[in-house]
Design an enzyme around this catalytic site. Structure first.
Site, PDB file in Angstrom:
ATOM      1  N   GLY A   1      -7.191  -9.616   7.319  1.00 44.04           N
ATOM      2  CA  GLY A   1      -6.955  -8.276   6.767  1.00 44.04           C
ATOM      3  C   GLY A   1      -6.889  -8.270   5.246  1.00 44.04           C
ATOM      4  N   ARG A   2      -6.111  -9.169   4.677  1.00 47.10           N
ATOM      5  CA  ARG A   2      -5.920  -9.142   3.221  1.00 47.10           C
ATOM      6  C   ARG A   2      -7.111  -9.691   2.461  1.00 47.10           C
ATOM      7  NH1 ARG A   2      -2.435 -12.175   6.002  1.00 47.10           N
ATOM      8  NH2 ARG A   2      -2.201 -14.404   5.645  1.00 47.10           N
TER       9      ARG A   2
ATOM     10  N   GLU B   1       0.716   3.077  11.813  1.00 46.32           N
ATOM     11  CA  GLU B   1       0.610   3.968  10.648  1.00 46.32           C
ATOM     12  C   GLU B   1      -0.783   4.598  10.582  1.00 46.32           C
ATOM     13  OE1 GLU B   1       1.731   0.907  10.680  1.00 46.32           O
ATOM     14  OE2 GLU B   1       3.460   0.633   9.356  1.00 46.32           O
TER      15      GLU B   1
ATOM     16  N   LYS C   1      -8.614  -3.164  11.047  1.00 44.51           N
ATOM     17  CA  LYS C   1      -9.216  -4.308  11.727  1.00 44.51           C
ATOM     18  C   LYS C   1      -8.950  -4.218  13.230  1.00 44.51           C
ATOM     19  CE  LYS C   1      -9.096  -9.298  11.878  1.00 44.51           C
ATOM     20  NZ  LYS C   1      -8.632 -10.562  11.325  1.00 44.51           N
TER      21      LYS C   1
ATOM     22  N   LYS D   1       7.696  -4.577  13.438  1.00 43.90           N
ATOM     23  CA  LYS D   1       6.796  -3.622  14.112  1.00 43.90           C
ATOM     24  C   LYS D   1       7.248  -3.407  15.550  1.00 43.90           C
ATOM     25  CE  LYS D   1       2.381  -5.011  11.975  1.00 43.90           C
ATOM     26  NZ  LYS D   1       1.091  -5.627  12.279  1.00 43.90           N
TER      27      LYS D   1
ATOM     28  N   HIS E   1       7.907  -2.112 -21.863  1.00 41.32           N
ATOM     29  CA  HIS E   1       8.986  -1.141 -22.071  1.00 41.32           C
ATOM     30  C   HIS E   1       9.858  -0.994 -20.834  1.00 41.32           C
ATOM     31  CE1 HIS E   1       7.581   0.190 -26.041  1.00 41.32           C
ATOM     32  NE2 HIS E   1       6.402  -0.185 -25.550  1.00 41.32           N
TER      33      HIS E   1
ATOM     34  N   GLU F   1       1.883 -12.466   1.798  1.00 41.32           N
ATOM     35  CA  GLU F   1       1.624 -12.532   3.232  1.00 41.32           C
ATOM     36  C   GLU F   1       1.027 -13.906   3.574  1.00 41.32           C
ATOM     37  OE1 GLU F   1       0.822  -8.659   5.662  1.00 41.32           O
ATOM     38  OE2 GLU F   1      -1.109  -9.651   5.541  1.00 41.32           O
TER      39      GLU F   1
HETATM   40  O1  F6P Z   1       1.112  -5.787   9.123  1.00 42.33           O
HETATM   41  C1  F6P Z   1       0.300  -6.648   8.458  1.00 42.33           C
HETATM   42  C2  F6P Z   1      -1.142  -6.453   8.785  1.00 42.33           C
HETATM   43  O2  F6P Z   1      -1.463  -7.085   9.974  1.00 42.33           O
HETATM   44  C3  F6P Z   1      -2.005  -6.941   7.630  1.00 42.33           C
HETATM   45  O3  F6P Z   1      -2.248  -8.286   7.662  1.00 42.33           O
HETATM   46  C4  F6P Z   1      -3.185  -6.068   7.727  1.00 42.33           C
HETATM   47  O4  F6P Z   1      -3.892  -6.072   6.535  1.00 42.33           O
HETATM   48  C5  F6P Z   1      -2.532  -4.749   8.043  1.00 42.33           C
HETATM   49  O5  F6P Z   1      -1.472  -5.089   8.920  1.00 42.33           O
HETATM   50  C6  F6P Z   1      -3.417  -3.699   8.642  1.00 42.33           C
HETATM   51  O6  F6P Z   1      -3.981  -4.094   9.853  1.00 42.33           O
HETATM   52  P1  F6P Z   1      -5.215  -3.332  10.471  1.00 42.33           P
HETATM   53  O7  F6P Z   1      -6.351  -3.435   9.514  1.00 42.33           O
HETATM   54  O8  F6P Z   1      -5.479  -4.033  11.763  1.00 42.33           O
HETATM   55  O9  F6P Z   1      -4.828  -1.897  10.692  1.00 42.33           O
END
Ligand code: F6P
Length: 543
Positions: free
Chosen positions: A264-265, A210, A204, A509, A381, A350
């Site tokens: 995002g979620r 990452e 987003k 972060k 199990h 979240e």
């Molecule tokens: O760290 C949490 C977050 O902001 C989430 O809410 C989001 O889904 C994820 O990081 C990834 O963010 P992006 O889509 O901006 O890379």
């Protein structure tokens, strides 16, 4: 008035005192109609919530509580695009992403449905071209593998749905890379051929450490084998940050946009769903959206007592705030849904992991539970022992399907026999008298029986919901996900929190950035002794 001062809350507190010493066994034996009263159908979904420590009065009071929190208005506000994510000054319009093209929803001067369908149309033509070979790789080979690079909402939702719909796969395979641990991308790329691989960078913000790190490594992998010019043909992106995407070297016609009003979620319904469209085709993706849209309509238009998300949310509130359960386990009895709990860990935790209310004050009641889970029989199990005989109350959702997508031999009846047996065992247990009787019938001597009888006793009274769905299809999966999304929203409204921000992920972060830069200077003097000691240990021994 604070939540805990409301008369509905106080009444529920009173009821909980009695319910804490009531057994489900008694609730069932006292009322023949219990199942009928506490279960209902909505199309192909059947919900049984009778195995909860509730009665009619409690259910009515929970509904009154929801009403006293203006749930109806809150639902309207979300669907109409009010800026309910007030700490980020954003509307929350994931429901618009699954709305048909017809109609109008004006937001900041634009019809949101037009925006949404404009992007859906470009996703459709791009995914069709990849699927039918009109768009080939740099060396004119057909794309066979897609690598989705994203994390959090840009990974968990699409991955869960990809796995969930594997039965319907008729396009390229999709692989998901999320972890910044180099192992993830290395192992994912090992079997892949750069000539036939398409990378989708899903972010987003297009700034997530990452994702940016993995995207850069993917680019290097591609370029080292096909050269710099190949990037244009092997990369596409989904983002709200078009400028950053083009800076990365991805051309505008390969950027699929979404908007600030998509959290995002909650983004898997947006361009973030592109890997799903490529894998399953636009028709299946549209069915998936239409299932969610049906659930949206049900949520918006149905009285609370027959409203799936509302009832599941209220039962959750009851278990969490009145019966003191601190976790909630999701148990899909379907291997395809093996990532279901992982996705809802983000959606729920979240959203509901908050202790500040909408007025900005710290709150002193419980909010979101710990969400966890695994596909059912595997869990049996592993951790079910604790659910059955442990000291904690762990409310569960059992999710099963009437028809299996893989009808081989007697697998499905066996799976479902376990499904039904577990909720029965959890609720009704096995009395010590029955244990003794059984052991006696096996001719066990009294001394041994005395020693064993308590160990073999199941106290029962473990609460569960059962959701029985006709069949796992794109449509029913869409509806199921929307159901849980709305459940989370309802709970947020009652707890008076903002379920759409996530400030709690920021501090770590930020500190990681600081530490990463200090790894060059080797100056860790600004940290506490533990962090400093660990960093020194790491720097002395790593290479
Ligand atoms: O760290 C949490 C977050 O902001 C989430 O809410 C989001 O889904 C994820 O990081 C990834 O963010 P992006 O889509 O901006 O890379």
């Amino acid at each position: 008035m604070s939540l805990q001062e409301k008369k509905e809350w106080l009444k529920l507190k009173e009821y909980s005192k009695t319910m804490k010493s009531t057994h489900l066994k008694d609730l069932f034996s006292e009322d023949e109609d219990r199942f009928k009263k506490f279960s209902f159908r909505k199309d192909d979904f059947f919900l049984d919530f009778s195995k909860n420590l509730i009665d009619t009065e409690i259910l009515n009071e929970l509904i009154n509580l929801a009403k006293s929190c203006s749930l109806n208005n809150a639902i309207t506000d979300m669907f109409e695009g009010k800026k309910i994510n007030h700490t980020e000054d954003r509307a929350v319009l994931h429901t618009a992403l699954r709305h048909p093209k017809s109609g109008k929803l004006m937001f900041e001067g634009e019809n949101v449905y037009d925006l949404v369908h404009g992007v859906l149309d470009s996703m459709t033509s791009f995914s069709e071209q990849i699927r039918n070979g009109e768009q080939l790789g740099f060396t004119n080979k057909k794309i066979t593998d897609v690598v989705n690079i994203g994390i959090g909402g840009s990974d968990l939702g699409p991955k869960m749905v990809y796995e969930g719909l594997l039965h319907y796969l008729d396009g390229p395979k999709v692989h998901f890379v999320s972890n910044v641990d180099g192992t993830h991308i290395t192992e994912t790329l090992k079997p892949l051929n750069p000539e036939t691989t398409l990378f989708l960078v899903a972010s987003k913000t297009f700034t997530t450490q990452e994702t940016m790190t993995n995207a850069a490594s993917a680019r290097e992998w591609l370029v080292s084998s096909l050269g710099e010019d190949s990037v244009a043909k092997h990369f596409a992106a989904m983002s709200t940050n078009i400028e950053a995407v083009t800076d990365f070297g991805i051309s505008k016609d390969r950027v699929f946009a979404f908007w600030d009003f998509v959290g995002g979620r909650y983004s898997l319904w947006s361009a973030i769903g592109l890997p799903l469209m490529i894998a399953f085709g636009a028709d299946k993706f549209n069915e998936f959206l239409s299932g969610a849209h049906d659930m949206d309509n049900h949520f918006k238009n149905t009285d609370f007592d027959k409203n799936l998300p509302v009832i599941m949310a209220l039962i959750g509130i009851w278990n969490n705030n009145f019966l003191d359960a601190d976790s909630h386990v999701l148990l899909p009895y379907d291997q395809y849904l093996h990532r279901f709990a992982a996705h809802f860990q983000q959606v729920d935790m979240e959203s509901s992991g908050k202790t500040v209310d909408n007025n900005g004050d710290f709150i002193d009641y419980q909010t979101g539970p710990i969400i966890w889970g695994e596909p059912g029989t595997n869990g049996q199990h592993a951790f079910y022992q604790l659910i059955h005989q442990g000291s904690k109350l762990i409310p569960s959702d059992f999710i099963g399907f009437k028809t299996s997508l893989n009808q081989i031999s007697d697998h499905h009846p066996k799976l479902m026999a376990n499904f039904f047996a577990q909720t029965e065992a959890l609720a009704f247990g096995l009395s010590t008298d029955k244990v003794v009787e059984d052991l006696k019938s096996q001719n066990m001597d009294d001394k041994k029986i005395e020693k064993l009888k308590n160990h073999k006793t199941f106290k029962g009274n473990k609460v569960s919901n059962t959701l029985l769905i006709d069949k796992l299809t794109p449509k029913s999966l869409g509806a199921l996900i929307a159901l849980y999304e709305h459940k989370v929203y309802v709970q947020g409204v009652i707890w008076n929190i903002n379920p759409f921000d996530q400030w709690g992920v920021e501090l770590g972060k930020k500190l990681a950035k600081v530490i990463f830069s200090e790894m060059d200077s080797l100056d860790f003097s600004n940290h506490d002794s533990s962090t400093k000691g660990l960093l020194n240990e790491f720097m002395n021994n790593s290479n």
